[in-house]
Design a protein around this motif. Structure first.
Motif, PDB file in Angstrom:
ATOM      1  N   GLN A 180       0.821  -1.203   0.000  1.00  0.00           N
ATOM      2  CA  GLN A 180       0.000   0.000   0.000  1.00  0.00           C
ATOM      3  C   GLN A 180       0.857   1.256   0.000  1.00  0.00           C
ATOM      4  OE1 GLN A 180      -3.437   0.454  -0.266  1.00  0.00           O
ATOM      5  NE2 GLN A 180      -3.255  -1.701  -0.897  1.00  0.00           N
ATOM      6  N   TYR A 240       1.955   2.079  -3.549  1.00  0.00           N
ATOM      7  CA  TYR A 240       0.912   2.723  -4.349  1.00  0.00           C
ATOM      8  C   TYR A 240       0.783   4.198  -3.979  1.00  0.00           C
ATOM      9  CZ  TYR A 240      -0.764  -1.751  -6.183  1.00  0.00           C
ATOM     10  OH  TYR A 240      -0.871  -2.946  -6.849  1.00  0.00           O
ATOM     11  N   LEU A 241       0.820   4.487  -2.685  1.00  0.00           N
ATOM     12  CA  LEU A 241       0.705   5.874  -2.238  1.00  0.00           C
ATOM     13  C   LEU A 241       1.921   6.683  -2.651  1.00  0.00           C
ATOM     14  CD1 LEU A 241      -0.801   5.310   1.329  1.00  0.00           C
ATOM     15  CD2 LEU A 241      -1.990   6.098  -0.732  1.00  0.00           C
ATOM     16  N   TYR A 255       3.680   6.187  -5.359  1.00  0.00           N
ATOM     17  CA  TYR A 255       3.499   6.479  -6.785  1.00  0.00           C
ATOM     18  C   TYR A 255       2.561   7.662  -6.973  1.00  0.00           C
ATOM     19  CZ  TYR A 255       1.739   6.058 -11.539  1.00  0.00           C
ATOM     20  OH  TYR A 255       1.342   6.341 -12.824  1.00  0.00           O
ATOM     21  N   ASP A 256       1.447   7.659  -6.226  1.00  0.00           N
ATOM     22  CA  ASP A 256       0.481   8.754  -6.341  1.00  0.00           C
ATOM     23  C   ASP A 256       1.127  10.079  -5.971  1.00  0.00           C
ATOM     24  OD1 ASP A 256      -2.393   9.779  -6.488  1.00  0.00           O
ATOM     25  OD2 ASP A 256      -1.839  10.333  -4.430  1.00  0.00           O
ATOM     26  N   ALA A 257       1.923  10.088  -4.895  1.00  0.00           N
ATOM     27  CA  ALA A 257       2.585  11.325  -4.464  1.00  0.00           C
ATOM     28  C   ALA A 257       3.563  11.818  -5.532  1.00  0.00           C
ATOM     29  CB  ALA A 257       3.311  11.101  -3.144  1.00  0.00           C
ATOM     30  N   MET A 261       3.403  11.254  -8.799  1.00  0.00           N
ATOM     31  CA  MET A 261       2.655  11.783  -9.945  1.00  0.00           C
ATOM     32  C   MET A 261       2.068  13.156  -9.636  1.00  0.00           C
ATOM     33  SD  MET A 261       3.146   9.616 -12.258  1.00  0.00           S
ATOM     34  CE  MET A 261       1.998  10.239 -13.485  1.00  0.00           C
ATOM     35  N   ARG A 262       1.610  13.350  -8.425  1.00  0.00           N
ATOM     36  CA  ARG A 262       1.089  14.667  -8.041  1.00  0.00           C
ATOM     37  C   ARG A 262       2.183  15.721  -8.093  1.00  0.00           C
ATOM     38  NH1 ARG A 262      -3.848  14.816  -5.280  1.00  0.00           N
ATOM     39  NH2 ARG A 262      -4.803  12.757  -4.948  1.00  0.00           N
ATOM     40  N   SER A 263       3.365  15.308  -7.655  1.00  0.00           N
ATOM     41  CA  SER A 263       4.501  16.242  -7.655  1.00  0.00           C
ATOM     42  C   SER A 263       4.859  16.642  -9.070  1.00  0.00           C
ATOM     43  CB  SER A 263       5.696  15.603  -6.940  1.00  0.00           C
ATOM     44  OG  SER A 263       6.798  16.455  -6.967  1.00  0.00           O
ATOM     45  N   THR A 269       2.877  16.714 -11.644  1.00  0.00           N
ATOM     46  CA  THR A 269       1.812  17.564 -12.152  1.00  0.00           C
ATOM     47  C   THR A 269       1.966  18.995 -11.655  1.00  0.00           C
ATOM     48  OG1 THR A 269       0.314  15.685 -12.236  1.00  0.00           O
ATOM     49  CG2 THR A 269      -0.683  17.876 -12.271  1.00  0.00           C
TER      50      THR A 269
END
Length: 424
Positions: free
Chosen positions: A407, A410-411, A413-415, A417-419, A421
């Motif tokens: 988990q 996954y988090l 990776y999300d962080a 991708m947000r960075s 962006t």
């Protein structure tokens, strides 16, 4: 005032908490363990003085450490078991904080994680592992009122025969705790009445191998679900005095009086169910079935272990079984104390999240809660029959650590991708 933050908070540092810490560290998961007393406290203060582990040292341990100075087939004393977990925590550099009690856990509103209130301040955690185990609060049935003039204690408060008043004693419950305490009291010279309910009683050893070995090679430790009607059946097994098979007929032959399941109390009279013979027979059937499976295993695999025909021989049923006592005047029998070896209940009142069913039981799959971010460890039958045993909890902890680590990836990776962006 600043709030301490941690990725994963482990609540409890008995065998479950220590195992969880080892696997979280191997997975690179930052974590903290909070223990309200000392490491493995219940082994020290909530068990009787002469208690030893119910399994041999080669079996009841973690893979990463043997019991120092103990023979592989020895049954280690409770103090050495507690010392083992302290030493293991030191070996793995477990980040444990003792003397801190968790009083309240609630999910954060509108953002990830949980707010944890403790006796030492507030902590925020992304994950919570409830590693408090199944033996949290002693259960004492309200059968006999406190005004009855008897000493009444739960088995968790029993330490040795010297703490009981003069006179006979009634022990209610014939699982491992009840039968070992009753036997100790009998050997100390007390007249003992033992209330025997439904139970399984495996052989301590058979044909030169401990029953822990037999349950292993027969695949019973890895059974994923209990058989019908066996979810809450107690197991009568003991490592006392080097380990001997529990045999209720032998206990009766030594002077112990057996009675059936305790039902009620009124005006100084205890009433017992007429099920003693049935309960003894059920235990015998469980015992003999394991011998049969063991013999079949040896034949199937061409193994030659010494035969043990005496293992199938029982003493005749004593009078207390053939003519059971259904009503007992406690004063007339000289009984001055009752020990309730009646088990424990869990208490998750501090965990105020949607992780429980209507009866307050954890909703989970192999310890992974229905509430994201909440995990349970040390539950009976969490993933298999052996889950609440020392070695079993170690393997369940590995599964939970892997899930938490996955988990986090996954988090992460999300962080990332947000960075990207935000930087674009």
């Amino acid at each position: 005032m600043s709030v301490e933050k941690v990725d994963t908070l482990v609540v409890g540092c008995g065998q479950a908490g220590v195992a969880m810490s080892e696997h979280l560290s191997k997975c690179g998961v930052p974590h903290l363990i909070l223990e309200r007393h000392r490491i493995a406290e219940r082994w020290r203060s909530e068990r009787w003085d002469s208690l030893v582990a119910n399994g041999p040292a080669w079996h009841d341990r973690f893979p990463g450490m043997e019991f120092p100075g103990a023979h592989a087939d020895a049954f280690v004393s409770k103090e050495k078991v507690a010392d083992y977990f302290v030493a293991y925590a030191e070996q793995i550099a477990a980040p444990v904080r003792c003397g801190v009690e968790v009083t309240d856990v609630q999910r954060n509103v509108g953002r990830p994680g949980f707010r944890v209130e403790t006796s030492d301040g507030v902590i925020e955690a992304s994950n919570i592992v409830a590693a408090t185990g199944p033996f949290q609060h002693p259960v004492t049935p309200g059968v006999v009122p406190e005004t009855a003039g008897l000493m009444q204690i739960h088995s968790s408060a029993y330490h040795n025969p010297g703490q009981l008043p003069e006179g006979a004693v009634l022990v209610v419950g014939a699982g491992s705790s009840g039968v070992q305490i009753a036997d100790e009291l009998q050997r100390s010279g007390k007249q003992v009445y033992l209330s025997v309910g439904p139970h399984d009683r495996p052989p301590r050893a058979y044909r030169g191998r401990d029953f822990c070995w037999w349950l292993g090679v027969l695949g019973k430790w890895d059974a994923e679900t209990p058989g019908p009607g066996t979810e809450h059946v107690t197991i009568a097994v003991s490592g006392a005095r080097g380990g001997q098979t529990i045999d209720f007929r032998n206990l009766a032959a030594q002077g112990m009086t057996l009675v059936g399941r305790t039902e009620s109390y009124k005006n100084g009279v205890m009433t017992f169910a007429p099920d003693l013979g049935e309960n003894i027979a059920r235990g015998d059937a469980n015992y003999l079935s394991l011998l049969d499976e063991a013999d079949a295993y040896l034949v199937r695999n061409g193994l030659a272990l010494p035969e043990e025909p005496d293992a199938r021989e029982f003493l005749p049923d004593p009078q207390c079984v053939t003519d059971p006592i259904l009503d007992l005047n406690l004063t007339g029998a000289g009984i001055t104390a009752i020990i309730w070896a009646t088990g424990y209940a869990v208490d998750y009142s501090w965990l105020k999240v949607g992780a429980f069913d209507e009866k307050g039981r954890p909703r989970h799959q192999r310890g992974v809660s229905a509430e994201p971010g909440i995990y349970f460890l040390g539950l009976p039958w969490q993933s298999r029959r052996g889950s609440s045993f020392i070695w079993g909890v170690w393997h369940d902890a590995k599964h939970l650590a892997d899930r938490i680590s996955t988990q986090r990836k996954y988090l992460a990776y999300d962080a990332a991708m947000r960075s990207e962006t935000e930087d674009a």
